[in-house]
Design a protein around this motif. Sequence first.
Motif, PDB file in Angstrom:
ATOM      1  N   ARG A   1      -3.975   4.775  -4.351  1.00 37.96           N
ATOM      2  CA  ARG A   1      -4.803   5.201  -4.070  1.00 37.96           C
ATOM      3  C   ARG A   1      -5.611   4.323  -3.899  1.00 37.96           C
ATOM      4  O   ARG A   1      -6.198   3.480  -5.113  1.00 37.96           O
ATOM      5  CB  ARG A   1      -5.445   6.304  -3.867  1.00 37.96           C
TER       6      ARG A   1
ATOM      7  N   GLY B   1      -8.645   4.528   5.920  1.00 37.11           N
ATOM      8  CA  GLY B   1      -7.580   5.849   4.972  1.00 37.11           C
ATOM      9  C   GLY B   1      -7.640   6.571   4.040  1.00 37.11           C
ATOM     10  O   GLY B   1      -7.569   6.941   3.459  1.00 37.11           O
TER      11      GLY B   1
ATOM     12  N   GLU C   1      -7.336  10.141   4.890  1.00 37.52           N
ATOM     13  CA  GLU C   1      -5.554  10.654   4.070  1.00 37.52           C
ATOM     14  C   GLU C   1      -5.845  10.153   2.641  1.00 37.52           C
ATOM     15  O   GLU C   1      -4.879  10.251   1.696  1.00 37.52           O
ATOM     16  CB  GLU C   1      -4.539   9.125   3.956  1.00 37.52           C
TER      17      GLU C   1
ATOM     18  N   LEU D   1      -2.687   4.347   0.091  1.00 35.05           N
ATOM     19  CA  LEU D   1      -2.350   3.032   0.423  1.00 35.05           C
ATOM     20  C   LEU D   1      -0.822   3.132   0.641  1.00 35.05           C
ATOM     21  O   LEU D   1      -0.159   1.645   1.354  1.00 35.05           O
ATOM     22  CB  LEU D   1      -2.322   1.828   0.081  1.00 35.05           C
TER      23      LEU D   1
END
Length: 289
Positions: free
Chosen positions: A145, A180, A183, A187
Amino acid sequence: MSFAHPFVTRILSAVALAGLLTAPITSRAQDSDPVVARANGVDIRQSDLASAEDDIGSAMPQMGADQKRDYLVTYLADVIILAADQHQLANRSDVKHRIEFERNKAMMEALLQDAGKAAMTDEALHKVYDEAIKQTPNEEEVHARHILVATEGEAKDIEAQLKNGADFAALAKQKSKDPGAAEGGDLGYFTKEQMVPEFAEAAFKLDKGQISDPVKTQFGWHIIKIEDKRIKPTPTFDEVKGQLQNYVARRAQAELVENLRKSATIERLDQPAKQPNPSALNPAAPSKK
């Protein structure tokens, strides 16, 4: 998931007929090729619609599936009607030449399709798969992330919050300017080559659960968290079967063309004939200085 056999580029680049090697490997058996329309008693089959779309698809306007089907049927009907009304043109030299060209092209495509279909045996597919797996190196992947911000100061502030126990995903949703962020900055899994160098170097040095110092790239400042590390999984045979079929068919078609070229006589009448080199014919002959 990509799965390119290491020899595919070399084999196919040897053939200067790339556009001809992409013909779909399909059957025109009549029981699976229904008649969809007739024009002056001439059948228009489902496969004719596919051929027509290949022919004029790029020139067709945007439309729904039913409209496109009607458009193609009308096009084919016009071809039949106009051809039937112009019998006198069949003896014209340019028309005869074009008909012969299209006939040869159709025969060539049928031959290539047959060669491709014949080559796609289960044994051939498994052999290519096994060879590719043997040559596929083990690649490390990380699941990470990240939080992306514009300045180093913002990155250091986020780093401090994380050290004080803040939730990484929640901070990513609040602070990150990366698409992103929704979320939690996830990744997914990636290899080192899939990321810009600065980001990749920092990510792959971390262990599972670790969080990086601020990392600067062309996109801004990142804080990276490693969720997992693993060796990239090998795709199963079934996952890549379609790609294997495509490769085996194209390879067979390429080999067919190459073999036929070797036995063919091809003359270039638009270029001067190449004169033989005397020293090449007789190595003992003195060369001219």
